[in-house]
Motif scaffolding. Structure first.
Motif, mmCIF file in Angstrom:
data_model
loop_
_atom_site.group_PDB
_atom_site.id
_atom_site.type_symbol
_atom_site.label_atom_id
_atom_site.label_comp_id
_atom_site.label_asym_id
_atom_site.label_seq_id
_atom_site.Cartn_x
_atom_site.Cartn_y
_atom_site.Cartn_z
ATOM 1 N N TYR A 51 57.091 123.881 -4.088
ATOM 2 C CA TYR A 51 57.515 124.396 -2.792
ATOM 3 C C TYR A 51 57.074 125.854 -2.644
ATOM 4 O O TYR A 51 57.057 126.610 -3.611
ATOM 5 N N LYS A 52 56.757 126.238 -1.442
ATOM 6 C CA LYS A 52 56.290 127.595 -1.168
ATOM 7 C C LYS A 52 57.363 128.648 -1.433
ATOM 8 O O LYS A 52 57.057 129.805 -1.644
ATOM 9 N N GLU A 53 58.631 128.252 -1.449
ATOM 10 C CA GLU A 53 59.718 129.196 -1.646
ATOM 11 C C GLU A 53 59.678 129.890 -3.015
ATOM 12 O O GLU A 53 60.288 130.928 -3.194
ATOM 13 N N GLU A 76 46.713 124.006 -0.391
ATOM 14 C CA GLU A 76 47.943 124.383 0.304
ATOM 15 C C GLU A 76 48.216 123.389 1.425
ATOM 16 O O GLU A 76 47.309 122.961 2.126
ATOM 17 N N THR A 77 49.484 123.007 1.577
ATOM 18 C CA THR A 77 49.908 122.201 2.712
ATOM 19 C C THR A 77 50.996 122.991 3.431
ATOM 20 O O THR A 77 51.303 124.118 3.046
ATOM 21 N N GLU A 78 51.603 122.416 4.438
ATOM 22 C CA GLU A 78 52.657 123.122 5.170
ATOM 23 C C GLU A 78 53.851 123.432 4.278
ATOM 24 O O GLU A 78 54.520 124.441 4.459
ATOM 25 N N GLU A 79 54.128 122.566 3.303
ATOM 26 C CA GLU A 79 55.330 122.694 2.493
ATOM 27 C C GLU A 79 55.078 123.107 1.036
ATOM 28 O O GLU A 79 55.952 123.667 0.393
ATOM 29 N N PHE A 80 53.876 122.836 0.528
ATOM 30 C CA PHE A 80 53.603 123.027 -0.896
ATOM 31 C C PHE A 80 52.387 123.902 -1.165
ATOM 32 O O PHE A 80 51.445 123.943 -0.373
ATOM 33 N N TYR A 81 52.420 124.560 -2.322
ATOM 34 C CA TYR A 81 51.248 125.192 -2.921
ATOM 35 C C TYR A 81 50.881 124.352 -4.137
ATOM 36 O O TYR A 81 51.753 123.923 -4.893
#
Length: 66
Positions: A60-62, A42-47
């Motif tokens: 994207y996490k969305e 996991e990063t700030e923007e992606f899984y």
């Protein structure tokens, strides 16, 4: 070099895909809405999950909840 052994690393947790309505990319080919996926990184923007192709993909996490 973490990307070399992502598939064999322990799963952090499982996350649920809530939608595949992408604005720019064809996410519905690799993810299924309502399905649970193994979270490997996991990063700030992606899984980074093992997607429907059986490989690690960054999304994207969305698209997820959990």
């Amino acid at each position: 070099m973490i990307h070399l052994d992502w598939a064999t690393r322990p799963t952090i947790r499982e996350i649920k895909c809530v939608h595949t309505d992408a604005k720019k990319y064809m996410v519905d080919r690799a993810l299924t809405s309502g399905k649970m996926y193994e979270l490997k990184n996991e990063t700030e923007e992606f899984y980074f999950v093992i997607d429907n192709t059986g490989k690690i993909g960054g999304y994207y996490k969305e698209y997820f909840e959990g």
